[in-house]
Enzyme design. Structure first.
Site, mmCIF file in Angstrom:
data_model
loop_
_atom_site.group_PDB
_atom_site.id
_atom_site.type_symbol
_atom_site.label_atom_id
_atom_site.label_comp_id
_atom_site.label_asym_id
_atom_site.label_seq_id
_atom_site.Cartn_x
_atom_site.Cartn_y
_atom_site.Cartn_z
ATOM 1 N N ASP A 96 0.828 -1.214 0.000
ATOM 2 C CA ASP A 96 0.000 0.000 0.000
ATOM 3 C C ASP A 96 0.862 1.264 0.000
ATOM 4 O O ASP A 96 0.331 2.373 -0.108
ATOM 5 C CB ASP A 96 -1.020 -0.009 1.150
ATOM 6 C CG ASP A 96 -0.384 -0.024 2.525
ATOM 7 O OD1 ASP A 96 0.854 -0.158 2.620
ATOM 8 O OD2 ASP A 96 -1.126 0.082 3.530
ATOM 9 N N ASP A 141 -1.145 -6.207 -0.293
ATOM 10 C CA ASP A 141 -1.433 -5.563 0.992
ATOM 11 C C ASP A 141 -2.919 -5.294 1.163
ATOM 12 O O ASP A 141 -3.586 -4.843 0.224
ATOM 13 C CB ASP A 141 -0.727 -4.196 1.036
ATOM 14 C CG ASP A 141 0.387 -4.153 2.049
ATOM 15 O OD1 ASP A 141 0.477 -5.046 2.903
ATOM 16 O OD2 ASP A 141 1.185 -3.199 1.963
ATOM 17 N N GLU A 173 -1.243 -5.565 8.483
ATOM 18 C CA GLU A 173 -0.416 -5.007 9.560
ATOM 19 C C GLU A 173 -1.022 -5.318 10.922
ATOM 20 O O GLU A 173 -2.237 -5.327 11.085
ATOM 21 C CB GLU A 173 -0.297 -3.486 9.401
ATOM 22 C CG GLU A 173 0.427 -3.075 8.135
ATOM 23 C CD GLU A 173 0.593 -1.560 8.018
ATOM 24 O OE1 GLU A 173 0.304 -0.829 8.996
ATOM 25 O OE2 GLU A 173 1.024 -1.109 6.939
ATOM 26 N N GLU A 217 9.440 -4.370 10.203
ATOM 27 C CA GLU A 217 9.779 -3.066 9.613
ATOM 28 C C GLU A 217 10.331 -2.093 10.649
ATOM 29 O O GLU A 217 9.757 -1.934 11.742
ATOM 30 C CB GLU A 217 8.550 -2.448 8.921
ATOM 31 C CG GLU A 217 8.871 -1.064 8.327
ATOM 32 C CD GLU A 217 7.898 -0.534 7.301
ATOM 33 O OE1 GLU A 217 6.908 -1.220 6.988
ATOM 34 O OE2 GLU A 217 8.149 0.592 6.805
HETATM 35 O O1 KIV Z 1 3.507 -1.300 1.545
HETATM 36 C C1 KIV Z 1 4.682 -1.649 1.518
HETATM 37 O O2 KIV Z 1 5.445 -1.301 0.613
HETATM 38 C C2 KIV Z 1 5.179 -2.478 2.613
HETATM 39 C C3 KIV Z 1 6.629 -2.749 2.664
HETATM 40 C C4 KIV Z 1 7.331 -1.552 3.141
HETATM 41 C C5 KIV Z 1 6.944 -3.948 3.475
HETATM 42 O O3 KIV Z 1 4.417 -2.891 3.428
#
Ligand code: KIV
Length: 277
Positions: A49, A88, A120, A187
Site C-alpha cells: 500500500d 497488501d 499489519e 519493519e
Molecule cells: O507497503 C509496503 O510497501 C510495505 C513494505 C514496506 C513492506 O508494506
C-alpha cells in the site's frame, strides 16, 4: 492437477520452508512492466500500500482503497509469471472484524489471482489472521513499525530502540506466527531485536530496516532505484533513476524545441506505388 502454464510459480509452502535457509528476495511492485523485469530475480513481489505514497503522491498510506490495490495487483499479475505475489490489505479493509477481513481478502484473491495477502498488526490482529488462514487465505504478517498506525505514532517512528519496548514487539511476532501466518515483515526496528525475533519465530522474517539476519529482505522498488528524493536510512540505492529521467526529459525537450526530434528514422514514409502494366 496439471499446471496451467509453463512456469512454476513460487508457492506459500516453499516460502515457509525457506526459514533459516537461502535468503528470500522480495521487492514491492505496482506495474505490469516492472513485474516482468523483476520476475526473474525475486521470490516475492509485494503489491504494497506504499503505492499510495510512491505512485499517487499521498502523504501516508491511509488513503489507499481496496479498489486501488486490486487495480495495481491485476497489473502486477499480468507481468509476474513465477514470483509469489502478495497484496497488501489497505487501511479500513480488515481491522473491523475477521468477517470483514475475509470478505476484503477474498475479493483481492478472486479478482487478482494473487497467492496471499499481507496485513499489519501483531497480537491485535491474530484472531483475524487465524480466521483467514483457516479459510484458505495465506497471510503474511507485518509488525514493528506499521505505517497504517502513523497517526497514533505521530510519524513513521522506528520501533524497539529501547529494550523496554521489546517484549510487546516480540509478542506481536509470535502471535502472528501462532495464528498461522506463513511469513512476517519486520519493519523499522532496532537491529538486535529483529535478529532476536528471527531466532524466536518458526516462520521466515522479511526485514525492511531490520537486520541482515532476517530470513529475507524487502525494499520499495522505487526507493532502491533512486526515485525517492528522501529515502529512509535503511534504503540502499542500486540506481539513480531520478537523475537519468531528468536528463532524458531535458534532452527530449531541447530536441523538440530545436526540431531535432523526430528524426528521419522516427517518421513514416509513403508506400511505394506498384508499377502499372
Ligand atoms: O507497503 C509496503 O510497501 C510495505 C513494505 C514496506 C513492506 O508494506
Amino acid at each position: 492437477m496439471a499446471e496451467s502454464n509453463e512456469f512454476h510459480r513460487v508457492t506459500v509452502p516453499e516460502i515457509r520452508a525457506r526459514k533459516g535457509n537461502q535468503p528470500i528476495v522480495c521487492l514491492t511492485c505496482y506495474h505490469a512492466h516492472t513485474a516482468r523485469l523483476l520476475d526473474n530475480y525475486v521470490d516475492i513481489m509485494l503489491v504494497g500500500d506504499t503505492l499510495g505514497m510512491v505512485i499517487h503522491g499521498m502523504e501516508t498510506t491511509l488513503g489507499v482503497t481496496l479498489d486501488l490495490m486490486i487495480l495495481h495487483a491485476k497489473a502486477v499479475m499480468r507481468g509476474a509469471r513465477r514470483s509469489l505475489v502478495v497484496v497488501d490489505m489497505p487501511f479500513g479493509s480488515y481491522e473491523e472484524s475477521p468477517e470483514v477481513a475475509f470478505r476484503s481478502a477474498a475479493r483481492v484473491m478472486q479478482e487478482t489471482g494473487c497467492s496471499a495477502v499481507k496485513l499489519e498488526g501483531g497480537t491485535r490482529m491474530s484472531q483475524t489472521i487465524r480466521h483467514l488462514t483457516q479459510r484458505g487465505i495465506p497471510v503474511m504478517g507485518h509488525v514493528g513499525m506499521t505505517p497504517q498506525m502513523v497517526q497514533i505514532y505521530g510519524g513513521f517512528k522506528t520501533q524497539g530502540r529501547t529494550m523496554e519496548e521489546w517484549p510487546a514487539i516480540e509478542a506481536d511476532a509470535k502471535a502472528v506466527s501462532e495464528a498461522g501466518a506463513f511469513a512476517v515483515v519486520l519493519e523499522a526496528m532496532a537491529e538486535p531485536l529483529a535478529a532476536r525475533i528471527t531466532q524466536e519465530v518458526p516462520i521466515p522474517t522479511i526485514g525492511i530496516g531490520a537486520s541482515p539476519d532476517c530470513d529475507g529482505q524487502i525494499l520499495v522498488l522505487e526507493d532502491m532505484l533512486g526515485l525517492n528524493p528522501k529515502p529512509p536510512v535503511f534504503v540502499r540505492e542500486y540506481a539513480h533513476l531520478t537523475a537519468e529521467i531528468e536528463t532524458a526529459v531535458k534532452n527530449y525537450a531541447a530536441d523538440v524545441r530545436s526540431r531535432r526530434f523526430p528524426g528521419k528514422e522516427n517518421v513514416y514514409s509513403i508506400k511505394k506505388e506498384p508499377k502499372a502494366g
